[in-house]
Design an enzyme around this catalytic site. Sequence first.
Site, short mmCIF file in Angstrom:
data_model
loop_
_atom_site.label_atom_id
_atom_site.label_comp_id
_atom_site.label_asym_id
_atom_site.label_seq_id
_atom_site.Cartn_x
_atom_site.Cartn_y
_atom_site.Cartn_z
N GLU A 70 -7.31 0.44 -4.34
CA GLU A 70 -7.31 0.29 -2.87
C GLU A 70 -8.62 -0.31 -2.36
O GLU A 70 -8.59 -1.24 -1.54
CB GLU A 70 -7.01 1.63 -2.21
CG GLU A 70 -5.55 2.04 -2.42
CD GLU A 70 -5.28 3.52 -2.24
OE1 GLU A 70 -6.18 4.25 -1.80
OE2 GLU A 70 -4.16 3.96 -2.56
N ASP A 82 0.89 -1.17 0.00
CA ASP A 82 0.00 0.00 0.00
C ASP A 82 0.92 1.22 0.00
O ASP A 82 1.57 1.53 1.01
CB ASP A 82 -0.88 -0.04 1.27
CG ASP A 82 -1.74 1.20 1.42
OD1 ASP A 82 -1.71 2.07 0.53
OD2 ASP A 82 -2.46 1.30 2.45
N LYS A 126 2.68 11.19 -3.32
CA LYS A 126 1.63 10.50 -4.07
C LYS A 126 0.69 11.49 -4.78
O LYS A 126 0.15 11.19 -5.84
CB LYS A 126 0.83 9.62 -3.10
CG LYS A 126 -0.20 8.74 -3.75
CD LYS A 126 -0.78 7.79 -2.73
CE LYS A 126 -1.91 6.96 -3.27
NZ LYS A 126 -2.40 6.02 -2.26
N ASP A 147 -12.95 5.08 3.10
CA ASP A 147 -11.52 5.16 3.41
C ASP A 147 -11.16 6.57 3.85
O ASP A 147 -11.08 7.49 3.04
CB ASP A 147 -10.75 4.75 2.14
CG ASP A 147 -9.24 4.77 2.35
OD1 ASP A 147 -8.78 5.27 3.38
OD2 ASP A 147 -8.53 4.26 1.46
#
Length: 587
Positions: free
Chosen positions: A147, A9, A70, A169
Amino acid sequence: MAELIAGIDLGTTNSEISFFIDGKIVLVPIDGDPVMPSCVGIDPSGKLIVGRSARNQMVSYPESTIVSIKRKMGNDVQVTLGDKSLSPEEVSAIILRQLKNKAEEYLRQPVNKAVITVPAFFQDHQRQATLEAGKLAGLDVVRIINEPTAASVAYEADHSINQKILVYDLGGGTFDVSLVSVENGVVEVMSSHGDTHLGGDDFDDCIIEHLLKHIKEKHAGFSGNKKIRQRLWKAAEIAKRELSDNPFARVREEFITDSIHLDIEISRDEYESMIMPLLQKTLDCIHSCLRDAGKVPGDIDRIILVGGSTRTPLVHLLIEQTLGKTPQYEINPDLIVSMGAAAHGAVIGGASAHSILVDITPFSFGTSAVDFEDGRPNFDKFVPVIKRNTPLPASKTEAFATMVDGQEHVEVNIYQGESESASSNTFIGEFTIKGLSDIPAPNAILLNLELDLNGMLKVTATEKSTGLSKTVIMDTRKPQGSKNTRMSEELFSELAGVKEIFENPDQSSDEKLDSPESAPDDNELILRAKNLRKRAEKLFGSNVNEEDAEELKDLLEKSREAIASGQTELLEQYTTSLEDLIFYLED
Ligand code: AMP
């Protein structure tokens, strides 16, 4: 032997690497922690540092530290690190290489293949950039998966059941919600919504603002500089985590300046009102996500929680209220994506599909308490403290309070089960904490339950103001059968004997409550009537019209007389009429 494929991840704030080995998930610890900050830096001696050490120098050397790379993946930009200029792919490659190296050290074997996860909203060029980063790190990226898909895989690796899964999330800096469909073994993200700048960091900011406001109120002229904010951030983040398991958190920071020391308690209620508007935004995203997929809440079969911030109890509550379904949080929300990627990797590598097994409590554990529903006392209310499906070991605290001034002791009854009425659940054990302070009600009593993997339950009741506490260890494998949860006569007479519970002393009713002939049901009725009087008094201060006020007064007088003369039937009648009238007037 199945091939070893890492599940990675690669997160905005943190990254994790894990493997599925011999039917079990193996999380690789990095500097003692399965979670590694996605930070890269150059230390003052010019050495490249990755993870926690880079994160630690962020405040002192921001120009030599890179965070949140990211967010830039796939963009044609360069970032500077010391005297170097790097692409986002190159920075991500440094993070991935660190994860690979640590895994190889830990497993004592080479790691060459990986499944890497990306957000569902990542476009092709961002996925391509992630692949590129993997290559640069010396990894053969066998699959890039979404994800939310990875999270779904963690709960159900073989996809044998057709279903719709909502994955919520909420991490440190970003929020995503996705609707995942599993249909004939094919897993697909149907729709996805989110906010790339919403997460736990914003919750920290809410607490920091609260702390700064508190200091400013006490010390005129105070203005928090960057360094002070950074210090408060650490304290705020710790307090935030504490409030997930406790009803209060204390923030103590000495020497904020030469003369300012901070010592403040934050209640969960206060904290929840601070973050409510932020959570409301996440609920709006859920609605948009469902709308885009042409679905309604009733179509959702499961809700899965991902990201550290979903440990916030208000998140669970709001989702349940909005969607009418309890979300699943058995698997560690920080690690579930990496675990799911590892499980997916294992399947690609030829292992048989497995869902991830975790130790959870299959029952809720809690206590009985007196609750007032519509003004009526319910003596059999079950209040769960550790909820069903919580991962073990677990420790949770909830706040309760005494009911009358000077209440000297509290009975603690512990039950296991899911019924709202304590007596319908399995009785586990009891004790009494005595010698409480002679202070007015409500005197806060904290109840902490700690449940271990062997089913041993450590129960601690603490008087919040003094720290007076009592601990009893109960064996949940040996329940004590059922217990009558009606308040014991001893406690009832204590409640009834101490002045009035709800209003000014009223001799006649005290006598009645104290009277040994008075049946428990009558006592409950009297308490109900008295509580109504308290609510009625509040109404007299509001803009109730003359006619209603007269009717209210008349009913109150009649109920007082009924209590004094022991006419239970009449009292029942007046109490019901009062309840109706008050309900109407309060509206
Ligand atoms: P993630 O990006 O998924 O690693 O989530 C990190 C965020 O989760 C950070 O904002 C943490 O402060 C937050 N977090 C971690 N543990 C807890 C907790 N027990 N209660 C509330 N927030 C938490």
